[in-house]
Write a protein that holds these residues in place. Structure first.
Motif, PDB file in Angstrom:
ATOM      1  N   LEU A 137      28.698   8.612 -91.801  1.00  0.00           N
ATOM      2  CA  LEU A 137      28.406   9.013 -90.432  1.00  0.00           C
ATOM      3  C   LEU A 137      27.974   7.808 -89.606  1.00  0.00           C
ATOM      4  O   LEU A 137      27.371   6.869 -90.121  1.00  0.00           O
ATOM      5  N   SER A 138      28.268   7.855 -88.312  1.00  0.00           N
ATOM      6  CA  SER A 138      27.874   6.774 -87.419  1.00  0.00           C
ATOM      7  C   SER A 138      26.357   6.675 -87.329  1.00  0.00           C
ATOM      8  O   SER A 138      25.620   7.607 -87.672  1.00  0.00           O
ATOM      9  N   LEU A 139      25.893   5.545 -86.848  1.00  0.00           N
ATOM     10  CA  LEU A 139      24.460   5.333 -86.685  1.00  0.00           C
ATOM     11  C   LEU A 139      23.808   6.467 -85.901  1.00  0.00           C
ATOM     12  O   LEU A 139      22.788   7.032 -86.319  1.00  0.00           O
ATOM     13  N   ASP A 140      24.383   6.786 -84.757  1.00  0.00           N
ATOM     14  CA  ASP A 140      23.781   7.811 -83.904  1.00  0.00           C
ATOM     15  C   ASP A 140      23.760   9.174 -84.576  1.00  0.00           C
ATOM     16  O   ASP A 140      22.793   9.934 -84.408  1.00  0.00           O
ATOM     17  N   ARG A 141      24.796   9.506 -85.318  1.00  0.00           N
ATOM     18  CA  ARG A 141      24.819  10.811 -85.988  1.00  0.00           C
ATOM     19  C   ARG A 141      23.764  10.883 -87.090  1.00  0.00           C
ATOM     20  O   ARG A 141      23.108  11.919 -87.259  1.00  0.00           O
ATOM     21  N   VAL A 142      23.601   9.812 -87.842  1.00  0.00           N
ATOM     22  CA  VAL A 142      22.553   9.803 -88.866  1.00  0.00           C
ATOM     23  C   VAL A 142      21.187   9.927 -88.206  1.00  0.00           C
ATOM     24  O   VAL A 142      20.328  10.708 -88.635  1.00  0.00           O
ATOM     25  N   GLY A 143      20.975   9.169 -87.130  1.00  0.00           N
ATOM     26  CA  GLY A 143      19.699   9.221 -86.445  1.00  0.00           C
ATOM     27  C   GLY A 143      19.396  10.602 -85.889  1.00  0.00           C
ATOM     28  O   GLY A 143      18.285  11.122 -86.069  1.00  0.00           O
ATOM     29  N   ILE A 169      22.233  -1.966 -83.032  1.00  0.00           N
ATOM     30  CA  ILE A 169      21.019  -1.805 -83.834  1.00  0.00           C
ATOM     31  C   ILE A 169      19.807  -1.641 -82.923  1.00  0.00           C
ATOM     32  O   ILE A 169      18.931  -0.804 -83.167  1.00  0.00           O
ATOM     33  N   ALA A 170      19.754  -2.441 -81.861  1.00  0.00           N
ATOM     34  CA  ALA A 170      18.639  -2.338 -80.923  1.00  0.00           C
ATOM     35  C   ALA A 170      18.585  -0.949 -80.296  1.00  0.00           C
ATOM     36  O   ALA A 170      17.499  -0.360 -80.149  1.00  0.00           O
ATOM     37  N   SER A 171      19.740  -0.418 -79.920  1.00  0.00           N
ATOM     38  CA  SER A 171      19.795   0.921 -79.334  1.00  0.00           C
ATOM     39  C   SER A 171      19.359   1.981 -80.335  1.00  0.00           C
ATOM     40  O   SER A 171      18.605   2.909 -80.004  1.00  0.00           O
ATOM     41  N   PHE A 172      19.812   1.836 -81.568  1.00  0.00           N
ATOM     42  CA  PHE A 172      19.436   2.777 -82.621  1.00  0.00           C
ATOM     43  C   PHE A 172      17.927   2.758 -82.850  1.00  0.00           C
ATOM     44  O   PHE A 172      17.278   3.806 -82.949  1.00  0.00           O
ATOM     45  N   ILE A 173      17.369   1.564 -82.912  1.00  0.00           N
ATOM     46  CA  ILE A 173      15.935   1.433 -83.139  1.00  0.00           C
ATOM     47  C   ILE A 173      15.144   2.024 -81.974  1.00  0.00           C
ATOM     48  O   ILE A 173      14.101   2.670 -82.165  1.00  0.00           O
TER      49      ILE A 173
END
Length: 256
Positions: A137-143, A169-173
């Motif tokens: 899954l994409s970063l955003d979906r996992v988050g 990564i910065a956006s995810f964090i």
């Protein structure tokens, strides 16, 4: 933050690991090191003798969420056995892959919640790994799924960089950093190489390090696929150097 090292299923490598690491991440269960051959008492003794704690990587070939509830429940029961083994070696963290097959995120969130609860029953925090670059899954979906499941995240820095770059990564964090409890740290190249020494690939750790420092995860695993102690130690030192706050020496932050 405690820094450890991955040995996968190769528990015989524990004796040769540098004592600078705080813990060992072990792959236990189907497809890695079957439970039938895991001597939890002996493994716990080996880890203790070398001063290592433990993190366990759960089996990942069977999707966590499928259209068949009976399959999912059998997976949950098996993972509960793995978590019990993890508890027997005093692991406090387990890494899981939030893989799905043929279902939407609602079902996945239910399964993540169930697995997190099973971990908590064993005093283990289950962290769901970001694997978008590797076909997950994409970063955003996992988050988003972890947030709805009230679950922890394992941020695989190398994969996240190849998937979304430093800005991603910065956006995810910014959105989900409070859920990141564990890291997988390795070098990687856009041509496809992964799990190489930190600093030898394309991952911009000098820019990512300060972002991770603000997140303050509890643990980080050097996930470099080699048994060469020099490469493992150098990777940890390079990561510590970029993780330190500006003006802070690596010896100030060193926990290994």
């Amino acid at each position: 933050m405690d820094i450890g090292v991955s040995v996968g299923p190769y528990v015989d490598r524990i004796d040769a690991l540098p004592d600078s690491f705080s813990f060992v991440e072990l792959a236990i269960g189907e497809g890695e090191r079957p439970l039938a051959v895991v001597d939890a008492d002996q493994l716990a003794d080996d880890l203790t003798a070398h001063g290592f704690g433990a993190v366990v990587h759960l089996p990942y070939r069977q999707p966590l969420a499928t259209p068949v509830e009976r399959i999912d429940m059998a997976t949950q029961e098996y993972l509960a056995e793995v978590l019990e083994t993890a508890a027997a070696i005093d692991a406090t963290t387990a890494v899981a892959h939030p893989r799905t097959r043929g279902v939407g995120d609602d079902t996945l969130i239910q399964r993540m919640t169930q697995l997190s609860d099973r971990g908590a029953a064993n005093d283990i925090t289950v962290c769901f790994e970001t694997l978008g670059y590797a076909g997950g899954l994409s970063l955003d979906r996992v988050g988003a799924a972890a947030a709805k499941a009230d679950a922890a995240i394992c941020l695989d820095v190398g994969y996240a960089y190849l998937e979304a770059g430093t800005d991603g990564i910065a956006s995810f964090i910014a959105s989900y950093g409070d859920l990141v409890e564990h890291l997988h740290v390795h070098g990687a190249r856009h041509r496809g190489d992964t799990h190489i020494s930190v600093g030898s690939g394309d991952v911009d750790y000098s820019s990512i390090g300060p972002l991770l420092h603000d997140v303050a995860p509890t643990t980080a695993t050097i996930e470099v696929f080699t048994d060469n102690a020099t490469y493992l130690t150098a990777s940890a030192e390079r990561f510590e150097a970029v993780y330190a706050e500006p003006g802070e020496s690596t010896t100030d932050t060193e926990s290994t």
